[in-house]
Structures are given as structure tokens and as C-alpha cells.
Design an enzyme around this catalytic site. Structure first.
Site, PDB file in Angstrom:
ATOM      1  N   GLN A 299      -5.463  -8.966  -2.091  1.00  9.37           N
ATOM      2  CA  GLN A 299      -5.466  -7.945  -1.058  1.00  9.37           C
ATOM      3  C   GLN A 299      -7.181  -7.609  -0.683  1.00  9.37           C
ATOM      4  O   GLN A 299      -7.178  -7.325   0.279  1.00  9.37           O
ATOM      5  CB  GLN A 299      -4.784  -6.683  -1.636  1.00  9.37           C
ATOM      6  CG  GLN A 299      -3.223  -6.795  -1.887  1.00  9.37           C
ATOM      7  CD  GLN A 299      -2.993  -7.106  -2.938  1.00  9.37           C
ATOM      8  OE1 GLN A 299      -3.661  -7.622  -3.737  1.00  9.37           O
ATOM      9  NE2 GLN A 299      -1.657  -6.607  -3.701  1.00  9.37           N
TER      10      GLN A 299
ATOM     11  N   GLY B  52       0.991  -1.115  -0.020  1.00  5.29           N
ATOM     12  CA  GLY B  52       0.050  -0.070  -0.127  1.00  5.29           C
ATOM     13  C   GLY B  52       1.051   1.054   0.185  1.00  5.29           C
ATOM     14  O   GLY B  52       1.655   1.339   0.837  1.00  5.29           O
ATOM     15  N   ALA B  53       0.690   2.183  -1.192  1.00  4.17           N
ATOM     16  CA  ALA B  53       1.700   3.504  -1.311  1.00  4.17           C
ATOM     17  C   ALA B  53       1.762   4.189   0.181  1.00  4.17           C
ATOM     18  O   ALA B  53       3.262   4.204   0.396  1.00  4.17           O
ATOM     19  CB  ALA B  53       0.911   4.035  -2.379  1.00  4.17           C
TER      20      ALA B  53
ATOM     21  N   ASP C 222      -1.174   4.361  -6.560  1.00  2.00           N
ATOM     22  CA  ASP C 222       0.085   4.442  -6.008  1.00  2.00           C
ATOM     23  C   ASP C 222       0.862   5.504  -6.537  1.00  2.00           C
ATOM     24  O   ASP C 222       1.929   5.981  -5.983  1.00  2.00           O
ATOM     25  CB  ASP C 222       0.872   3.089  -6.558  1.00  2.00           C
ATOM     26  CG  ASP C 222       0.292   1.938  -5.988  1.00  2.00           C
ATOM     27  OD1 ASP C 222      -0.864   1.502  -5.992  1.00  2.00           O
ATOM     28  OD2 ASP C 222       0.820   1.686  -4.673  1.00  2.00           O
TER      29      ASP C 222
ATOM     30  N   ASN D 216      -2.741   2.359 -10.280  1.00  2.00           N
ATOM     31  CA  ASN D 216      -3.199   1.849  -9.143  1.00  2.00           C
ATOM     32  C   ASN D 216      -3.148   0.105  -9.266  1.00  2.00           C
ATOM     33  O   ASN D 216      -2.740  -0.161 -10.389  1.00  2.00           O
ATOM     34  CB  ASN D 216      -4.652   2.251  -8.922  1.00  2.00           C
ATOM     35  CG  ASN D 216      -5.209   1.317  -7.430  1.00  2.00           C
ATOM     36  OD1 ASN D 216      -4.323   1.725  -6.427  1.00  2.00           O
ATOM     37  ND2 ASN D 216      -6.206   1.149  -7.293  1.00  2.00           N
ATOM     38  N   LYS D 217      -3.523  -0.558  -8.460  1.00  2.00           N
ATOM     39  CA  LYS D 217      -3.432  -2.125  -8.718  1.00  2.00           C
ATOM     40  C   LYS D 217      -3.990  -2.517  -9.895  1.00  2.00           C
ATOM     41  O   LYS D 217      -4.988  -2.077 -10.537  1.00  2.00           O
ATOM     42  CB  LYS D 217      -4.376  -2.799  -7.563  1.00  2.00           C
ATOM     43  CG  LYS D 217      -4.210  -4.189  -7.394  1.00  2.00           C
ATOM     44  CD  LYS D 217      -3.016  -4.761  -7.551  1.00  2.00           C
ATOM     45  CE  LYS D 217      -1.940  -4.571  -6.580  1.00  2.00           C
ATOM     46  NZ  LYS D 217      -0.580  -4.784  -6.828  1.00  2.00           N
TER      47      LYS D 217
HETATM   48  O1  MRU Z   1       0.858  -4.063  -4.520  1.00  2.00           O
HETATM   49  P1  MRU Z   1      -0.174  -3.269  -3.227  1.00  2.00           P
HETATM   50  O2  MRU Z   1      -0.750  -4.069  -2.386  1.00  2.00           O
HETATM   51  O3  MRU Z   1       1.006  -2.400  -2.704  1.00  2.00           O
HETATM   52  O4  MRU Z   1      -0.905  -2.376  -4.367  1.00  2.00           O
HETATM   53  C1  MRU Z   1      -1.655  -1.249  -3.325  1.00  2.00           C
HETATM   54  C2  MRU Z   1      -2.615  -0.647  -4.073  1.00  2.00           C
HETATM   55  O5  MRU Z   1      -2.868  -0.874  -5.284  1.00  2.00           O
HETATM   56  C3  MRU Z   1      -3.438   0.148  -3.407  1.00  2.00           C
HETATM   57  O6  MRU Z   1      -4.642   0.711  -4.077  1.00  2.00           O
HETATM   58  C4  MRU Z   1      -2.545   1.803  -3.602  1.00  2.00           C
HETATM   59  O7  MRU Z   1      -1.464   1.523  -2.705  1.00  2.00           O
HETATM   60  C5  MRU Z   1      -3.270   2.609  -2.484  1.00  2.00           C
HETATM   61  S1  MRU Z   1      -3.115   2.507  -0.867  1.00  2.00           S
HETATM   62  C6  MRU Z   1      -3.899   3.661   0.052  1.00  2.00           C
END
Ligand code: MRU
Length: 353
Positions: free
Chosen positions: A195, A46-47, A236, A246-247
Site C-alpha cells: 500500500q 483503509g479503515a 484501524d 494498524n497495518k
Molecule cells: O489492509 P489495509 O490496506 O486496509 O490497511 C490499512 C491501514 O492499515 C491504514 O493505516 C488504516 O486503515 C488507517 S486508514 C486512514
């Protein structure tokens, strides 16, 4: 509520998210290499959360440096910053955190090394505390877009576990609930690392939110049936023209939302906005190990030797984004760059429900 990351007894305590929801275990990182490994292997993800962890990792490593002056201290910190920066390339928050720590050091270059070490710890803790406040503000600006009885679709985990606390995409949902609105959440499971199924479902259930997990492939069908009122996702890295990384799978959700006339919101703390990049095409997209796709919980599901492409993120063009909800308000994607303009009137730019 458990915290994704904390500074405890001069160590960086990380909740091991790879074990959730079945095991709640923590990793006490005594050096930055352990922090870097935890980020790389998604024990923390998560960013905003990885930005906080990296800041704490740097503060931790700084305590073990012996340097006779400022320049020597900075020189010793540089490879540590590089190690942390190289863990995950798409989220801009690690870069944001490293730049903030560097700026603090430069501003205090005349202080003693011991004082600088203490300042780094304080700053890392401040980044965590501020992130929680930022998310609460996102929640307040975002809750206006949720009506009583709405169902919100979210993708991946942009909740408390992905941040210092409260979450970004989840904050408007939590605030709407606090305001007495009835809100349901549909969480995409989010292949390959799940996730949504493991983390978003777990933390929203703990917060007393009505949450339903669906396979990623179900989102379009539900939208077409009129069962989704709005989408809120995290990011992200959002860039100057309003494109949003984003993801992986977020782009599909956004296109489906447009096709079905459903608003698509992005919750983005300013720490996740990279004003230095003009277009989403320039965002580096992380490629992750094949095993995340070929195996589920250690069990191989694909034929031996099959080719795999495991992109961790995608970019949603700004045209699909209804609004970007920040701690300063909600803005049209095309206006996000104006947040950097001197003397900008935010009230004129803000969009309302
Ligand atoms: O690979 P991850 O689990 O780090 O990906 C996370 C995401 O894509 C979240 O949507 C993003 O980091 C925003 S978290 C507030």
C-alpha cells in the site's frame, strides 16, 4: 483527485485500488455483495473508506427490499449488515457505520419505508462528506507537530485513498504544506500488499508532495542516521487504553522510533476509536490469504508448500505513542478514554507542539 468511493446514479462506485498505480478503473456495485467482495479483496481498503463503502452498500441493498413495515424492513437489513461486518474484522469503522445507520432507522421508525430508504442514502453520503471534514480537522491539529524542513515517515496508506478524501496520516502533511512548510515524506513500501509503494507514493506525488519509497526493512537505518524527524501513521482500531491496531509492521516502526527518540503520532478519527474495548490485546487481528505472501503479481516466490502466516495488522502498545491526533485535537494515549467523559474539558487535555 479521484475518490476511493462515491454514490453515483444509485450505485456504489469504488476505485479499484488493487490495480493502482498503473490502472485507474472503477467498479460500479449494484448490490451489497459486490461491495462486500470489493472490501474483502482490498479493491477498497483503509479503515474509514471501508466504513463509508459498507454504509453505501447497506443503502444500496435497502433500495431492493420490499417490506410492509418497519420490523420487516429491519429484519431484512440484518443479514446484509452481517455480510458487510464479516468482510474485515480489525477496522472498527464498518461496525461504527452499521451502528450509525441502525440508529438513524430506529430514530425514524414511524416514517414510510420509501422515506427510510431515502434516509439511508443520505446518511451514507453524509458519512463520506463528514469524513473529509474530519480529516481536514486532523490535518489542522496535526500540522503543528511538523516543522519546516521535516521528514515524516509513514507506514501503509492512510491517505485520501483510505478515506473519503484528504487522508488521516497524510492530512497534517498536506496542511503543513499548505502553511508553506517544506515537508518530505518517506513511505514504507508495506509488504505484502504494498500500500505504501503503490498507493501512498501515487497519491502524494499527485498532491505535489516530495515522497521517497523505502523497503520496510530500511526504516530503522534511516532513523538511526537522523533522517526521520517524526512518524505519522493511521489506525484501524484504537482502544480505550490508547493501544493502536494498524497495518502489520507499525509496531516495529513505533519501537524503532522510541529507540531513536523520534515522536510517533497516530492520526485517528473518532470513527476509528473503539471505546468499548479496554486493551489492544482484545482487538481481532485479520489473517489474510497465504498468496499475498507467497506470490508477487501472480509470480510464486516461495517454495511449494511452505507454511505462511499473514497477519494483516499488529497492535502498538500505548506507551510507544506520543499522541493520538483526532478531529478534536491531539491527546496523550492515556487520555483518549476521557473523550467519552461527560463535561470533559478538551482544552485541558490537548497537547501542543
Ligand atoms: O489492509 P489495509 O490496506 O486496509 O490497511 C490499512 C491501514 O492499515 C491504514 O493505516 C488504516 O486503515 C488507517 S486508514 C486512514
Amino acid at each position: 483527485m479521484v475518490k476511493a468511493v462515491e454514490w453515483i446514479d444509485d450505485r456504489v462506485r469504488i476505485l479499484d485500488q488493487s490495480k493502482l498505480p498503473h490502472e485507474v478503473t472503477f467498479i460500479d456495485c449494484t448490490d451489497h455483495l459486490l461491495v462486500a467482495d470489493a472490501i474483502k479483496t482490498l479493491k477498497i481498503r483503509g479503515a474509514p473508506a471501508i466504513g463509508i463503502a459498507a454504509a453505501m452498500g447497506l443503502a444500496r441493498a435497502a433500495q431492493d427490499i420490499s417490506a410492509s413495515g418497519f420490523d420487516e424492513f429491519m429484519k431484512a437489513l440484518e443479514p446484509i449488515m452481517d455480510t458487510l461486518l464479516m468482510t474485515r474484522p480489525t477496522a472498527v469503522n464498518i461496525k461504527w457505520a452499521m451502528e450509525r445507520m441502525k440508529k438513524l432507522l430506529l430514530k425514524n421508525r414511524d416514517e414510510s419505508i420509501d422515506r427510510l430508504k431515502a434516509l439511508l442514502i443520505d446518511e451514507a453520503k453524509a458519512i463520506l462528506e463528514e469524513d473529509i471534514e474530519v480529516n481536514k480537522a486532523i490535518g489542522i491539529w496535526g500540522a503543528q507537530f511538523i516543522r519546516d524542513g521535516d521528514t515524516v515517515l509513514t507506514h501503509c496508506n492512510a491517505g485520501a485513498l483510505a478515506t473519503g478524501g484528504y487522508g488521516t496520516a497524510t492530512a497534517p502533511i498536506l496542511v503543513a504544506k499548505e502553511q508553506g512548510k517544506s515537508v518530505r515524506v518517506v513511505a514504507d513500501e508495506t509488504r505484502p500488499v504494498l500500500q505504501g509503494a503503490r498507493l501512498t507514493a501515487w497519491e502524494l506525488m499527485q498532491a505535489g508532495v516530495d515522497v521517497t519509497v523505502i523497503t520496510d526493512n530500511s526504516a530503522g537505518a534511516l532513523m538511526r542516521k537522523g533522517e526521520i524527524d517524526l512518524c505519522i501513521v493511521g489506525t484501524d482500531r484504537t482502544v480505550r487504553n490508547g493501544d493502536v491496531a494498524n497495518k502489520i509492521g507499525t509496531y516495529m516502526v513505533a519501537v524503532l522510533a522510541r529507540e531513536n527518540d523520534i515522536p510517533f503520532y497516530v492520526a485517528a478519527p473518532l470513527s476509528s476509536i473503539d471505546f468499548s474495548i479496554p486493551s489492544g490485546d482484545m482487538i481481532p487481528i485479520e489473517l489474510r490469504p497465504d498468496e499475498e505472501v507467497t506470490h508477487i503479481r501472480g509470480q510464486q516466490i516461495t517454495p511449494d508448500g511452505v507454511k505462511v502466516l499473514n497477519m494483516a495488522f499488529d497492535v502498538t502498545p500505548a506507551k510507544y505513542v506520543t499522541a493520538i491526533i483526532t478531529e478534536k485535537g491531539a491527546f496523550r494515549p492515556k487520555d483518549i478514554k476521557k473523550l467519552t467523559y461527560r463535561g470533559v474539558n478538551l482544552e485541558e487535555l490537548r497537547i501542543k507542539a
